[in-house]
Scaffold this active site. Structure first.
Site, mmCIF file in Angstrom:
data_model
loop_
_atom_site.group_PDB
_atom_site.id
_atom_site.type_symbol
_atom_site.label_atom_id
_atom_site.label_comp_id
_atom_site.label_asym_id
_atom_site.label_seq_id
_atom_site.Cartn_x
_atom_site.Cartn_y
_atom_site.Cartn_z
ATOM 1 N N ASP A 32 -3.620 -4.158 3.260
ATOM 2 C CA ASP A 32 -3.054 -5.080 2.256
ATOM 3 C C ASP A 32 -2.443 -6.294 2.951
ATOM 4 O OD1 ASP A 32 -3.720 -3.456 0.073
ATOM 5 O OD2 ASP A 32 -1.916 -2.230 0.348
ATOM 6 N N ASP B 162 2.864 7.556 3.955
ATOM 7 C CA ASP B 162 2.934 6.217 4.523
ATOM 8 C C ASP B 162 2.508 6.311 5.996
ATOM 9 O OD1 ASP B 162 3.849 3.506 5.140
ATOM 10 O OD2 ASP B 162 5.488 4.537 6.163
HETATM 11 C C1 SAM Z 1 -6.978 -3.263 0.297
HETATM 12 S S1 SAM Z 1 -7.074 -1.523 0.248
HETATM 13 C C2 SAM Z 1 -8.445 -1.161 1.339
HETATM 14 C C3 SAM Z 1 -9.024 0.215 1.118
HETATM 15 C C4 SAM Z 1 -10.245 0.565 1.991
HETATM 16 N N1 SAM Z 1 -9.879 0.571 3.388
HETATM 17 C C5 SAM Z 1 -11.394 -0.371 1.730
HETATM 18 O O1 SAM Z 1 -11.679 -1.204 2.605
HETATM 19 O O2 SAM Z 1 -12.003 -0.268 0.645
HETATM 20 C C6 SAM Z 1 -5.702 -1.043 1.268
HETATM 21 C C7 SAM Z 1 -5.416 0.448 1.169
HETATM 22 O O3 SAM Z 1 -4.384 0.799 2.075
HETATM 23 C C8 SAM Z 1 -3.484 1.679 1.410
HETATM 24 N N2 SAM Z 1 -2.171 1.539 2.076
HETATM 25 C C9 SAM Z 1 -1.390 0.448 2.056
HETATM 26 N N3 SAM Z 1 -0.288 0.655 2.787
HETATM 27 C C10 SAM Z 1 -0.401 1.916 3.293
HETATM 28 C C11 SAM Z 1 0.438 2.712 4.123
HETATM 29 N N4 SAM Z 1 1.598 2.248 4.584
HETATM 30 N N5 SAM Z 1 0.027 3.950 4.456
HETATM 31 C C12 SAM Z 1 -1.171 4.422 3.991
HETATM 32 N N6 SAM Z 1 -1.986 3.714 3.192
HETATM 33 C C13 SAM Z 1 -1.612 2.482 2.849
HETATM 34 C C14 SAM Z 1 -3.484 1.174 -0.014
HETATM 35 O O4 SAM Z 1 -3.003 2.147 -0.932
HETATM 36 C C15 SAM Z 1 -4.960 0.873 -0.212
HETATM 37 O O5 SAM Z 1 -5.701 1.992 -0.611
#
Ligand code: SAM
Length: 207
Positions: free
Chosen positions: A112, A89
């Site tokens: 997200d 995280d």
């Molecule tokens: C909507 S996706 C976007 C992925 C990529 N950046 C793209 O534009 O294709 C958001 C990503 O953030 C990751 N994510 C969400 N919360 C997170 C956190 N607290 N720490 C690390 N990764 C996180 C999710 O698993 C997901 O892969």
């Protein structure tokens, strides 16, 4: 047929192996600028940017196991030596393991948006996490953000505005892997552009 994903240990940073604040020189075996991407998804940005900037050390942080495994396999197959990835995280990692003033740029593309009000507390952007980002950024370091979600963008710009004693606006230059009409060339940007959603971008520099 589903591809068999390989576990390339040389690109992986295991959170259980970390012992206090991390030392980027030890991890990458060299002194170089450090860029961190939070929420790498399938790592398309990391792969293209790390190829374009071999003189920069890139660290990806990804929480979801499915994306993380996919990203590890891709980074390993591309044979890049200036990329590492950790499954954790991001807020926990920033708070516990990132030294002060150690990062040259944070890339946060399509975090997200958690549209439902009762889920807003899950959003990455909040005052506490902005403080963690600011603490870890070097003076002169950049924070680059994109989203397709207008209401989240307003919240993010409001937070950055509130931190204006430490931040100044800077130009958002398209990333190395971005094609015509794209900003960062990530999988989510491509999906959203196909759906004709607006893309909002912001870049700020720590002063
Ligand atoms: C909507 S996706 C976007 C992925 C990529 N950046 C793209 O534009 O294709 C958001 C990503 O953030 C990751 N994510 C969400 N919360 C997170 C956190 N607290 N720490 C690390 N990764 C996180 C999710 O698993 C997901 O892969």
């Amino acid at each position: 047929m589903a591809r068999i994903l390989k576990d390339y240990l040389s690109v992986v940073l295991k959170s259980e192996d970390l012992d206090g604040k991390i030392d980027f020189v030890r991890i990458f075996g060299r002194f170089a600028p450090v860029h961190i991407e939070i929420g790498t998804g399938k790592a398309t940005f990391l792969l293209n940017q790390a190829t374009a900037q071999p003189n920069v050390n890139f660290l990806g942080i990804e929480w979801a196991g499915k994306y993380y495994r996919y990203a590890v396999d891709r980074i390993g197959r591309w044979g890049l030596t200036n990329v590492r990835i950790i499954r954790t995280d991001a807020a926990h990692f920033l708070a516990g393991f990132l030294p002060d003033k150690s990062v040259d740029c944070f890339h946060i593309y399509f975090p997200d948006p958690w549209p439902k009000r009762r889920h807003h507390k899950r959003r990455f952007f909040c005052p506490a996490n902005l403080q963690l980002l600011l603490r870890a950024l070097k003076t002169g370091g950049n924070l680059k953000i994109t989203t397709d979600y207008a209401e989240y963008f307003e919240l993010i710009t409001g937070l950055l505005e509130a931190g204006k004693d430490q931040l100044e606006p800077t130009e958002f230059f398209p990333a190395a892997g971005a094609k015509d009409g794209e900003w960062v060339g990530t999988n989510f940007e491509r999906k959203y552009l196909k759906e004709r959603r607006p893309i909002y971008t912001i870049a700020v520099r720590k002063i």
